[in-house]
Design an enzyme around this catalytic site. Sequence first.
Site, PDB file in Angstrom:
ATOM      1  N   SER A 208      17.647  -8.686  28.282  1.00 10.19           N
ATOM      2  CA  SER A 208      17.419  -8.474  29.708  1.00 10.19           C
ATOM      3  C   SER A 208      16.797  -9.679  30.394  1.00 10.19           C
ATOM      4  CB  SER A 208      16.553  -7.229  29.927  1.00 10.19           C
ATOM      5  OG  SER A 208      15.360  -7.315  29.179  1.00 10.19           O
TER       6      SER A 208
ATOM      7  N   HIS B  90      11.060  -9.842  31.879  1.00 11.89           N
ATOM      8  CA  HIS B  90      11.950  -9.928  33.034  1.00 11.89           C
ATOM      9  C   HIS B  90      11.499 -11.026  33.989  1.00 11.89           C
ATOM     10  CE1 HIS B  90      13.035  -5.416  32.314  1.00 11.89           C
ATOM     11  NE2 HIS B  90      13.530  -6.223  31.403  1.00 11.89           N
TER      12      HIS B  90
END
Length: 298
Positions: free
Chosen positions: A144, A195
């Site tokens: 991610s 992230h």
Amino acid sequence: MQRRQGRVNAGLLLLLYQISQVGLQNIPSVTLAVLVLNIFFFLNPVKPLHEVCISVNEGFYRQNWQRLLLSPVHHADDWHLYYNMISMLWKGIMLERKLKSVWFAYIIAVFSVLIGVVYMALEFMLVKILNDPSYGMNCAVGFSGVLFALKVLNNHYNPGRVSSVLGLQISSKYACWVELVAIHLISPGTSFAGHLAGILVGLMYTMGPLKKIMKVCADYYYRYPEYQYTTPRNYYDYTGGLTEEEQLERAVLNSLNERDFGGATYNNERRPYGFWFPPEQNSEEEVRRQRLRRFDRR
């Protein structure tokens, strides 16, 4: 492998179905390779998750640097894999066609490692600022972070678009920041720092020096290969510094010399590439005599 036995991986099956709907022929090569690689390591993990995840304690203090390579391609479960690879599928189709496969593969490789480094730096800062050692033990896996970096690149190369985040229409310029907060609120177990590291690396590429550094490294690699070819690049190497009239006269002289000596090369060696000078220079009077002999033969 044992943690995936005894149940149906619905997320994996749905991912394979979505890939089949798009069609393998419509997926660029590097994007397809990334999908296959992540699916392979999901089905055949190198080590258990706690031995491949990246953290300050494992990566920095214990210097287990192989986790920088292993953590991005391992996922916690099939749905973690599904959402990441679906995102990779669409981002890869758009970006790889624009950036070309070789450069896109280069970006994926650099981002995968660099995001892990930035992630450890962020967690290390939290340990020092908040005086909380638990941040040093936060261990992250998954692709991610790379996807957030690719989202920054996609928004950079396709400006002016609007993204829908939780039903809200957000300019693509700010969509990654809204998604960063929204995902953390919806799924508190996700790695906020991971992230954020992806977004920062994406900005380092689009607005910072990362792209230039990558180009310099790539240029150095291709400029100094193991085997170099020494083709003349200087105009002087081809013309010998002669004017057009002098080149024409020299060409006639070379042609006459070849006729006189049966076309043999000097010392039975191949002539060098470029404009050739005979080993011995003839006088102007000799040149005139050779020209007269040429016309007499006719």
